[in-house]
Design a protein around this motif. Structure first.
Motif, mmCIF file in Angstrom:
data_model
loop_
_atom_site.group_PDB
_atom_site.id
_atom_site.type_symbol
_atom_site.label_atom_id
_atom_site.label_comp_id
_atom_site.label_asym_id
_atom_site.label_seq_id
_atom_site.Cartn_x
_atom_site.Cartn_y
_atom_site.Cartn_z
ATOM 1 N N ASP A 110 39.693 44.928 -57.730
ATOM 2 C CA ASP A 110 40.446 44.841 -58.982
ATOM 3 C C ASP A 110 39.639 45.462 -60.130
ATOM 4 O OD1 ASP A 110 42.366 44.152 -60.809
ATOM 5 O OD2 ASP A 110 42.395 42.016 -60.311
ATOM 6 N N ARG A 111 38.360 45.134 -60.201
ATOM 7 C CA ARG A 111 37.487 45.700 -61.241
ATOM 8 C C ARG A 111 37.412 47.218 -61.122
ATOM 9 N NH1 ARG A 111 33.764 41.959 -63.977
ATOM 10 N NH2 ARG A 111 33.019 43.818 -65.001
ATOM 11 N N ALA A 112 37.209 47.702 -59.893
ATOM 12 C CA ALA A 112 37.044 49.143 -59.674
ATOM 13 C C ALA A 112 38.328 49.891 -60.035
ATOM 14 C CB ALA A 112 36.668 49.406 -58.214
ATOM 15 N N PRO A 122 48.768 45.990 -63.895
ATOM 16 C CA PRO A 122 47.814 45.452 -62.908
ATOM 17 C C PRO A 122 47.805 46.196 -61.567
ATOM 18 C CG PRO A 122 49.684 43.958 -63.179
ATOM 19 C CD PRO A 122 49.881 45.062 -64.163
ATOM 20 N N TRP A 123 47.325 47.428 -61.588
ATOM 21 C CA TRP A 123 47.261 48.234 -60.368
ATOM 22 C C TRP A 123 46.301 47.643 -59.341
ATOM 23 C CZ3 TRP A 123 51.056 51.460 -59.941
ATOM 24 C CH2 TRP A 123 51.571 52.107 -61.059
ATOM 25 N N ALA A 165 40.090 35.029 -80.271
ATOM 26 C CA ALA A 165 38.893 35.777 -80.640
ATOM 27 C C ALA A 165 38.273 36.479 -79.432
ATOM 28 C CB ALA A 165 37.871 34.825 -81.259
ATOM 29 N N ASP A 166 38.411 35.878 -78.259
ATOM 30 C CA ASP A 166 37.776 36.468 -77.086
ATOM 31 C C ASP A 166 38.696 37.448 -76.367
ATOM 32 O OD1 ASP A 166 39.598 34.731 -76.054
ATOM 33 O OD2 ASP A 166 38.238 33.778 -74.635
ATOM 34 N N GLY A 167 39.894 37.690 -76.919
ATOM 35 C CA GLY A 167 40.803 38.636 -76.306
ATOM 36 C C GLY A 167 41.517 38.080 -75.088
ATOM 37 N N ALA A 168 41.291 36.799 -74.750
ATOM 38 C CA ALA A 168 41.857 36.243 -73.527
ATOM 39 C C ALA A 168 43.361 36.007 -73.634
ATOM 40 C CB ALA A 168 41.158 34.943 -73.162
ATOM 41 N N GLY A 169 43.874 35.933 -74.882
ATOM 42 C CA GLY A 169 45.300 35.715 -75.057
ATOM 43 C C GLY A 169 46.135 36.901 -74.602
ATOM 44 N N ARG A 170 45.560 38.099 -74.652
ATOM 45 C CA ARG A 170 46.282 39.303 -74.240
ATOM 46 C C ARG A 170 46.054 39.617 -72.761
ATOM 47 N NH1 ARG A 170 44.072 43.601 -76.302
ATOM 48 N NH2 ARG A 170 42.249 42.486 -77.012
ATOM 49 N N ARG A 171 45.319 38.760 -72.104
ATOM 50 C CA ARG A 171 44.984 38.979 -70.713
ATOM 51 C C ARG A 171 46.262 39.130 -69.884
ATOM 52 N NH1 ARG A 171 41.204 37.363 -67.304
ATOM 53 N NH2 ARG A 171 39.944 36.197 -68.764
ATOM 54 N N VAL A 172 46.269 40.131 -69.003
ATOM 55 C CA VAL A 172 47.365 40.252 -68.039
ATOM 56 C C VAL A 172 46.900 39.695 -66.704
ATOM 57 C CG1 VAL A 172 48.760 41.883 -66.707
ATOM 58 C CG2 VAL A 172 48.579 42.147 -69.178
ATOM 59 N N PRO A 219 44.735 37.490 -64.308
ATOM 60 C CA PRO A 219 43.895 36.299 -64.388
ATOM 61 C C PRO A 219 42.623 36.401 -63.538
ATOM 62 C CG PRO A 219 45.704 35.877 -62.899
ATOM 63 C CD PRO A 219 45.925 37.259 -63.462
ATOM 64 N N ASP A 220 42.609 37.307 -62.537
ATOM 65 C CA ASP A 220 41.398 37.480 -61.725
ATOM 66 C C ASP A 220 40.304 38.125 -62.556
ATOM 67 O OD1 ASP A 220 42.455 36.347 -59.484
ATOM 68 O OD2 ASP A 220 42.692 38.202 -58.355
ATOM 69 N N VAL A 221 40.634 39.266 -63.150
ATOM 70 C CA VAL A 221 39.688 39.951 -64.028
ATOM 71 C C VAL A 221 40.477 40.927 -64.880
ATOM 72 C CG1 VAL A 221 39.119 41.700 -62.263
ATOM 73 C CG2 VAL A 221 37.548 41.302 -64.144
ATOM 74 N N ASP A 222 40.217 40.918 -66.190
ATOM 75 C CA ASP A 222 40.858 41.868 -67.098
ATOM 76 C C ASP A 222 39.739 42.499 -67.908
ATOM 77 O OD1 ASP A 222 42.233 43.171 -69.196
ATOM 78 O OD2 ASP A 222 43.979 41.884 -68.847
ATOM 79 N N LEU A 223 39.492 43.776 -67.666
ATOM 80 C CA LEU A 223 38.330 44.436 -68.270
ATOM 81 C C LEU A 223 38.457 44.597 -69.785
ATOM 82 C CD1 LEU A 223 37.344 47.109 -65.572
ATOM 83 C CD2 LEU A 223 36.464 44.794 -65.905
ATOM 84 N N ARG A 224 39.642 44.259 -70.360
ATOM 85 C CA ARG A 224 39.765 44.272 -71.822
ATOM 86 C C ARG A 224 39.191 43.001 -72.437
ATOM 87 N NH1 ARG A 224 46.048 45.457 -71.801
ATOM 88 N NH2 ARG A 224 45.772 43.787 -70.286
ATOM 89 N N VAL A 225 38.978 41.964 -71.593
ATOM 90 C CA VAL A 225 38.385 40.712 -72.073
ATOM 91 C C VAL A 225 36.864 40.855 -71.958
ATOM 92 C CG1 VAL A 225 38.245 38.215 -71.725
ATOM 93 C CG2 VAL A 225 40.396 39.413 -71.297
#
Lengths: 120, 157
Positions: free
Chosen positions: A21-23, A33-34, B2-9, B11-17
């Protein structure tokens, strides 16, 4: 023994979902969410391929229940869909969930048909 | 947020957070270990339920259906709690969300069981299972997240 095999498969599958997912996000961005689509389709292809083979219970526990089960996810898919819809993206939300289901079913069918044909 | 988590799409990992982006470089063994340990627990719980409620190729996979819908309810609850807590403890999302719930729910078994019902000549079962999971999963995640969010904001007042 089955418990150990499921555990071993999951211990690899879950971190691999996260790292994939990260990569994928690092390469294609995080708006759609690709990454989750990638692991769900890849896992469905592999599990479909396993279903087409005359495998024993040990392989099923390790690679099927453990690895493919933990690599793929419905919880992540559903939450992403909710967040896409909330961000005003009804269309991206629908494309995400229905596209994942269609692509996953297609991948499972391809995997099953391939190994079924090759295994004769 | 503030941490950008509200815009998270995702839940596993969102690199914008920012915290998601940094967590692996900062603590690779702890993060990946928490995900693996959580994944093992989730997968064993799923395997136990599937063994307790077996199904044939032409019948509705109730155990996997229940696992996936309840896992979606719980990710909604979890993400609402973590959002209210400003992200929560650093390993909470990796362990509980990515690991336990990600390992508990499964998309591959869902896809393969739909396909197996079609191959077994039970298209009605395949379609019912396919649609019920989509509807159940989306309703569950919405209900879990919305109701938990409301409860927490009422408690905060």
């Amino acid at each position: 023994m089955t418990v150990l095999l499921v555990a071993l498969g999951a211990a690899v599958g879950a971190p691999l979902r996260y790292l994939t997912d990260r990569a994928v996000q690092a390469r294609f961005g995080s708006a759609f969410p690709w990454g989750t689509l990638t692991v769900n389709v890849a896992g469905s292809l592999l599990l479909g391929a396993l279903a087409g083979l005359p495998t024993g219970p040990a392989v099923g526990a390790l690679l099927g229940t453990g690895f493919c089960g933990a690599l793929t996810t419905w919880s992540t898919l559903s939450y992403e869909t909710l967040q896409l819809a909330r961000a005003g993206g009804r269309l991206p939300a629908l494309v995400n969930v229905l596209g994942s289901v269609a692509a996953g079913l297609a991948a499972a069918t391809v995997g099953y048909t391939l190994t079924r044909t090759l295994a004769g | 947020m503030a941490d950008g988590a509200g815009r998270r799409v995702d839940p596993d990992v969102d690199l914008r957070v920012p915290r998601d982006r940094r967590e692996v470089a900062a603590h690779p063994a702890a993060v990946l270990g928490a995900i693996a340990a959580g994944g093992v627990l989730g997968a064993l719980a799923r395997a136990g339920l599937q063994a307790a409620f077996p199904h044939g190729p032409a019948t509705f996979a109730w155990a996997t259906f229940g696992v996936n819908v309840s896992g979606c309810l719980l990710i909604g609850v979890l993400m609402a709690v973590l959002r209210a807590a400003g992200g929560g403890p650093p390993l909470a999302r990796p362990f509980l969300g990515v690991g336990v719930l990600g390992g508990f729910t499964t998309f591959s078994t869902y896809a393969v069981d739909v396909h197996a019902a079609l191959v077994a000549g039970a298209p009605a079962t395949a379609l019912a299972y396919l649609a019920a999971t989509v509807v159940g999963a989306l309703f569950a995640v919405w209900a879990g997240d919305t109701l938990t969010g409301r409860l927490l904001s009422r408690g905060a007042r």
